[in-house]
Design a protein around this motif. Structure first.
Motif, mmCIF file in Angstrom:
data_model
loop_
_atom_site.group_PDB
_atom_site.id
_atom_site.type_symbol
_atom_site.label_atom_id
_atom_site.label_comp_id
_atom_site.label_asym_id
_atom_site.label_seq_id
_atom_site.Cartn_x
_atom_site.Cartn_y
_atom_site.Cartn_z
ATOM 1 N N LEU A 159 24.442 16.044 24.127
ATOM 2 C CA LEU A 159 25.576 16.122 22.955
ATOM 3 C C LEU A 159 26.344 17.457 23.028
ATOM 4 O O LEU A 159 27.426 17.737 22.842
ATOM 5 C CB LEU A 159 24.981 15.780 21.694
ATOM 6 N N HIS A 160 25.420 18.619 23.164
ATOM 7 C CA HIS A 160 25.924 20.060 23.248
ATOM 8 C C HIS A 160 27.221 20.126 24.233
ATOM 9 O O HIS A 160 28.006 20.471 24.046
ATOM 10 C CB HIS A 160 24.822 20.929 23.741
ATOM 11 N N ARG A 161 26.769 19.372 25.272
ATOM 12 C CA ARG A 161 27.759 19.536 26.574
ATOM 13 C C ARG A 161 29.100 18.740 26.078
ATOM 14 O O ARG A 161 30.077 18.877 26.789
ATOM 15 C CB ARG A 161 27.345 19.138 27.842
ATOM 16 N N GLN A 162 28.771 17.759 25.450
ATOM 17 C CA GLN A 162 30.064 16.752 25.180
ATOM 18 C C GLN A 162 30.906 17.459 23.897
ATOM 19 O O GLN A 162 31.797 16.808 23.378
ATOM 20 C CB GLN A 162 29.487 15.327 24.770
ATOM 21 N N GLY A 163 30.317 18.442 23.302
ATOM 22 C CA GLY A 163 30.943 19.209 22.116
ATOM 23 C C GLY A 163 30.816 18.578 20.709
ATOM 24 O O GLY A 163 31.196 18.783 19.812
ATOM 25 N N TYR A 164 29.651 17.720 20.671
ATOM 26 C CA TYR A 164 29.230 16.952 19.455
ATOM 27 C C TYR A 164 29.060 17.855 18.361
ATOM 28 O O TYR A 164 29.681 17.544 17.337
ATOM 29 C CB TYR A 164 28.111 16.230 19.644
ATOM 30 N N TYR A 165 28.260 18.864 18.747
ATOM 31 C CA TYR A 165 27.950 19.851 17.566
ATOM 32 C C TYR A 165 29.176 20.775 17.000
ATOM 33 O O TYR A 165 28.965 21.776 16.181
ATOM 34 C CB TYR A 165 26.891 20.776 17.945
ATOM 35 N N LYS A 166 30.366 20.827 17.398
ATOM 36 C CA LYS A 166 31.407 21.824 17.101
ATOM 37 C C LYS A 166 31.729 21.597 15.623
ATOM 38 O O LYS A 166 32.023 22.393 15.280
ATOM 39 C CB LYS A 166 32.345 21.594 18.034
ATOM 40 N N LYS A 167 31.731 20.307 15.317
ATOM 41 C CA LYS A 167 32.175 20.079 13.850
ATOM 42 C C LYS A 167 31.021 19.779 12.949
ATOM 43 O O LYS A 167 31.249 19.602 11.642
ATOM 44 C CB LYS A 167 33.074 18.930 14.000
ATOM 45 N N TRP A 168 29.693 20.242 13.261
ATOM 46 C CA TRP A 168 28.614 20.190 12.535
ATOM 47 C C TRP A 168 28.867 21.433 11.316
ATOM 48 O O TRP A 168 28.980 22.505 11.791
ATOM 49 C CB TRP A 168 27.386 20.302 13.217
ATOM 50 N N PRO A 169 28.429 21.117 10.260
ATOM 51 C CA PRO A 169 28.309 22.271 9.328
ATOM 52 C C PRO A 169 27.435 23.380 9.759
ATOM 53 O O PRO A 169 26.268 23.069 10.165
ATOM 54 C CB PRO A 169 27.946 21.716 7.897
ATOM 55 N N ASN A 170 27.718 24.531 9.729
ATOM 56 C CA ASN A 170 26.973 25.696 10.773
ATOM 57 C C ASN A 170 25.510 25.729 10.040
ATOM 58 O O ASN A 170 24.592 25.729 10.618
ATOM 59 C CB ASN A 170 27.684 27.047 10.435
ATOM 60 N N GLY A 171 25.318 25.718 8.659
ATOM 61 C CA GLY A 171 23.896 25.862 8.022
ATOM 62 C C GLY A 171 23.220 24.607 8.182
ATOM 63 O O GLY A 171 22.099 24.854 8.619
ATOM 64 N N TYR A 172 23.858 23.651 8.203
ATOM 65 C CA TYR A 172 22.877 22.339 8.619
ATOM 66 C C TYR A 172 22.516 22.360 10.065
ATOM 67 O O TYR A 172 21.350 22.089 10.436
ATOM 68 C CB TYR A 172 23.699 20.796 8.183
ATOM 69 N N TYR A 173 23.509 22.756 10.979
ATOM 70 C CA TYR A 173 23.319 22.963 12.244
ATOM 71 C C TYR A 173 22.096 24.021 12.538
ATOM 72 O O TYR A 173 21.094 23.681 13.487
ATOM 73 C CB TYR A 173 24.495 23.530 13.212
ATOM 74 N N GLN A 174 22.051 25.146 11.999
ATOM 75 C CA GLN A 174 21.198 26.119 12.015
ATOM 76 C C GLN A 174 19.678 25.561 11.669
ATOM 77 O O GLN A 174 18.655 25.822 12.382
ATOM 78 C CB GLN A 174 21.463 27.394 11.678
ATOM 79 N N ASP A 175 19.692 24.876 10.730
ATOM 80 C CA ASP A 175 18.348 24.411 9.944
ATOM 81 C C ASP A 175 17.706 23.423 11.005
ATOM 82 O O ASP A 175 16.752 23.197 10.973
ATOM 83 C CB ASP A 175 18.651 23.763 8.550
ATOM 84 N N VAL A 176 18.871 22.623 11.516
ATOM 85 C CA VAL A 176 18.372 21.298 12.040
ATOM 86 C C VAL A 176 18.164 21.627 13.554
ATOM 87 O O VAL A 176 17.100 21.122 13.988
ATOM 88 C CB VAL A 176 19.213 19.903 11.876
ATOM 89 N N VAL A 177 19.091 21.829 14.360
ATOM 90 C CA VAL A 177 19.193 22.076 15.522
ATOM 91 C C VAL A 177 18.459 23.224 16.434
ATOM 92 O O VAL A 177 17.599 23.190 16.971
ATOM 93 C CB VAL A 177 20.789 21.724 16.207
ATOM 94 N N VAL A 178 19.019 24.465 15.813
ATOM 95 C CA VAL A 178 18.414 25.685 16.157
ATOM 96 C C VAL A 178 17.068 25.918 16.043
ATOM 97 O O VAL A 178 16.284 26.297 16.956
ATOM 98 C CB VAL A 178 19.414 26.889 15.906
ATOM 99 N N SER A 179 16.616 25.494 14.920
ATOM 100 C CA SER A 179 15.339 25.817 14.491
ATOM 101 C C SER A 179 14.349 25.010 15.411
ATOM 102 O O SER A 179 13.219 25.376 16.037
ATOM 103 C CB SER A 179 14.980 25.335 13.123
ATOM 104 N N ARG A 180 14.794 23.580 15.773
ATOM 105 C CA ARG A 180 13.935 22.749 16.659
ATOM 106 C C ARG A 180 14.014 23.178 18.151
ATOM 107 O O ARG A 180 13.326 23.303 19.011
ATOM 108 C CB ARG A 180 14.461 21.209 16.549
ATOM 109 N N GLN A 181 15.131 23.797 18.642
ATOM 110 C CA GLN A 181 15.587 24.304 19.854
ATOM 111 C C GLN A 181 14.527 25.552 19.908
ATOM 112 O O GLN A 181 13.748 25.752 21.245
ATOM 113 C CB GLN A 181 16.829 24.752 19.958
#
Length: 198
Positions: A159-181
């Motif tokens: 999904l990253h490579r397809q640009g899916y996360y570009k429009k995610w709210p940054n705070g939510y992205y950090q909490d959900v995706v970055v922390s998991r990564q």
């Protein structure tokens, strides 16, 4: 617990996925909120279980985990209509399971009914097509989602490579995706992108 309640909750979970996760999302450039959900359901890869009344939460969940074969099913959704724990207590349960199971390549994510998505922070989860949905269900239950950690990361990478996360709210992205990564990288290594694609 009545068979009727169990059936209604399973039907409600399926409807939630169809109406919020699987449809093209105007806030995400046409991507569904969960691009893999529809296929996973259609391929019969989802198991929905409902906690029985008067049973201990962890005991019930552990029973279902022992029966779960992630080579056959890709996700377990464990619903609890009898929840009596606070948001913080539920988060502690999620953290406890992740602390124990992440190294076994299993990841846990939960939703508490007293902390629903809201339009200010997660608009894409509340109004996927831009209109305010009509809420027909009055059922309330927590959900614990259980998936294979490596499969979740692989899907996230695509999904990253397809640009899916570009429009995610940054705070939510950090909490959900970055922390998991970060957790995955700490346990297994790897080189998953940890900065939001812009």
């Amino acid at each position: 617990m009545s068979q009727h309640l169990q059936k209604e909750i399973k039907k409600d979970v399926r409807k939630w996925s169809e109406e919020f996760l699987e449809i093209p999302n105007k806030h995400l450039g046409g991507f569904p909120a969960c691009p893999f959900a529809k296929k996973t359901w259609n391929d019969d890869k989802v198991v929905v279980e409902v906690k029985r009344k008067f049973k201990q939460y962890k005991s019930e969940l552990n029973t279902h985990l022992k029966q779960l074969d992630l080579s056959v099913h890709e996700i377990l959704i464990f619903c609890d209509p009898f929840f009596n724990y606070t948001l913080d207590q539920f988060q502690d349960i999620i953290d406890d399971y992740n602390d124990w199971y992440n190294k076994k390549d299993i990841f846990f994510m939960g939703f508490h009914p007293l902390n629903p998505a809201n339009e200010e922070e997660q608009e894409f989860l509340v109004t996927p097509d831009g209109s305010t949905p009509t809420v027909e269900s009055d059922l309330m239950y927590s959900m614990m989602l259980v998936q294979k950690f490596s499969q979740l990361q692989e899907a996230s990478g695509k999904l990253h490579r397809q640009g899916y996360y570009k429009k995610w709210p940054n705070g939510y992205y950090q909490d959900v995706v970055v922390s998991r990564q970060k957790t995955y990288k700490r346990i297994f290594g790897g080189n998953y992108e940890e900065k939001k694609c812009n």
